[in-house]
Design an enzyme around this catalytic site. Structure first.
Site, PDB file in Angstrom:
ATOM      1  N   HIS A  63      18.974   0.835  10.086  1.00  0.00           N
ATOM      2  CA  HIS A  63      17.861   1.126   8.651  1.00  0.00           C
ATOM      3  C   HIS A  63      17.461   0.007   7.759  1.00  0.00           C
ATOM      4  O   HIS A  63      16.301  -0.077   7.497  1.00  0.00           O
ATOM      5  CB  HIS A  63      18.699   2.208   7.780  1.00  0.00           C
ATOM      6  CG  HIS A  63      18.045   2.570   6.597  1.00  0.00           C
ATOM      7  ND1 HIS A  63      17.109   3.654   6.457  1.00  0.00           N
ATOM      8  CD2 HIS A  63      18.160   1.865   5.415  1.00  0.00           C
ATOM      9  CE1 HIS A  63      16.764   3.644   5.006  1.00  0.00           C
ATOM     10  NE2 HIS A  63      17.423   2.766   4.427  1.00  0.00           N
ATOM     11  N   GLU A  64      18.460  -1.156   7.684  1.00  0.00           N
ATOM     12  CA  GLU A  64      17.974  -2.123   6.935  1.00  0.00           C
ATOM     13  C   GLU A  64      17.103  -2.997   7.604  1.00  0.00           C
ATOM     14  O   GLU A  64      16.250  -3.564   7.164  1.00  0.00           O
ATOM     15  CB  GLU A  64      19.327  -3.002   6.559  1.00  0.00           C
ATOM     16  CG  GLU A  64      20.272  -2.315   5.678  1.00  0.00           C
ATOM     17  CD  GLU A  64      19.770  -1.476   4.516  1.00  0.00           C
ATOM     18  OE1 GLU A  64      18.898  -2.046   3.815  1.00  0.00           O
ATOM     19  OE2 GLU A  64      20.164  -0.452   4.199  1.00  0.00           O
ATOM     20  N   HIS A 119      13.936  -1.930   6.933  1.00  0.00           N
ATOM     21  CA  HIS A 119      13.082  -2.552   5.707  1.00  0.00           C
ATOM     22  C   HIS A 119      12.768  -3.916   5.890  1.00  0.00           C
ATOM     23  O   HIS A 119      11.491  -4.402   5.517  1.00  0.00           O
ATOM     24  CB  HIS A 119      14.237  -2.630   4.679  1.00  0.00           C
ATOM     25  CG  HIS A 119      14.590  -1.194   3.865  1.00  0.00           C
ATOM     26  ND1 HIS A 119      13.425  -0.418   3.509  1.00  0.00           N
ATOM     27  CD2 HIS A 119      15.759  -0.654   3.626  1.00  0.00           C
ATOM     28  CE1 HIS A 119      13.931   0.435   3.030  1.00  0.00           C
ATOM     29  NE2 HIS A 119      15.458   0.575   3.083  1.00  0.00           N
ATOM     30  N   HIS A 136       8.871  -5.270   5.530  1.00  0.00           N
ATOM     31  CA  HIS A 136       8.265  -6.287   4.827  1.00  0.00           C
ATOM     32  C   HIS A 136       7.491  -7.356   5.747  1.00  0.00           C
ATOM     33  O   HIS A 136       6.207  -7.872   5.228  1.00  0.00           O
ATOM     34  CB  HIS A 136       9.631  -7.176   4.342  1.00  0.00           C
ATOM     35  CG  HIS A 136       9.527  -8.425   3.716  1.00  0.00           C
ATOM     36  ND1 HIS A 136      10.258  -9.532   3.516  1.00  0.00           N
ATOM     37  CD2 HIS A 136       8.473  -8.664   2.608  1.00  0.00           C
ATOM     38  CE1 HIS A 136       9.637 -10.669   2.675  1.00  0.00           C
ATOM     39  NE2 HIS A 136       8.633  -9.757   2.263  1.00  0.00           N
TER      40      HIS A 136
END
Length: 229
Positions: free
Chosen positions: A101-102, A105, A109
């Site tokens: 999940h991270e 991100h 980005h």
């Protein structure tokens, strides 16, 4: 003074607290449940994160360990993916799901995901608004400056807007994570379903925050309008 303490709008705050507590208990329970299930391939969360980032063509993001339980996050300013004590070093399905999940991100980005850009722009605005809104509302109500209180309510609404923008960012990161895990050799198909449950529970905490903030905003509007009348 007694009427202030018996304000019926407090029920809105209580409902918000209950919703938030239920969502938090749900995500912690889901994480603990699937933390007992080790990924069959034995890949640790930080290894999975590195594999995902490299597969996405991202080589300039550091992966670090951070203290705490589920304090995982991606910092776009320093391009650092931080995994908590309960995730880093673990080969559980839960830990790998959170790490993925991270990574979602980080990929957002890297690809310039629009909702993430908007969220980043709003951060300083919301930090200012959240710090000054309640003092303005309280001061306006105490001194009878309803206009000042209304400005405070308007500023507080920026917090809700920020949380609403956060929702697609979080849902998209989870969607990316599950898509990546499904197309990689990190988890088996039957393990992806477990990771999905963990990420779904995590996403519900953001929904709960939106509901709690919306209830608080509604309460503030009722209080200011009542005083104005």
């Amino acid at each position: 003074m007694l009427r202030y303490y018996l304000d019926p709008t407090y029920i809105l705050v209580i409902i918000g607290i209950i919703i938030s507590m239920a969502a938090s208990a749900n995500v912690n329970g889901s994480f603990r449940k699937y933390s007992r299930i080790s990924a069959k391939r034995g890949i640790r969360a930080e290894q999975a994160a590195d594999m995902i980032l490299r597969a996405a063509g991202i080589f300039d993001v550091r992966i670090e360990r951070i203290r705490g339980n589920l304090t995982d996050h991606y910092d776009p300013r320093s391009k650092t993916l931080r995994l908590s004590d309960t995730v880093y070093g673990s080969s559980s399905v839960s830990a790998i799901g959170v790490a993925a999940h991270e990574c979602g991100h980080a990929i957002q980005h890297d690809t310039g995901y629009s909702a993430l850009k908007i969220r980043s722009i709003l951060v300083p605005v919301v930090n200012f608004a959240s710090s000054i809104s309640m003092p303005m509302i309280l001061l306006g109500l105490l001194l009878g400056y309803i206009g000042l209180a209304k400005i405070g309510v308007l500023l507080f609404s920026a917090v809700l807007i920020f949380q609403l923008v956060t929702l697609p960012v979080e849902f998209n990161a989870s969607s990316r994570a599950l898509h990546i895990l499904a197309g990689s050799n990190i988890l088996y198909d039957d393990e992806i379903g477990s990771a999905r449950k963990v990420l779904r529970a995590a996403a519900l905490t953001y929904v709960a925050s939106v509901l709690a903030t919306a209830l608080q905003l509604f309460r503030l509007i009722l209080i200011v309008n009542r005083r104005n009348n």
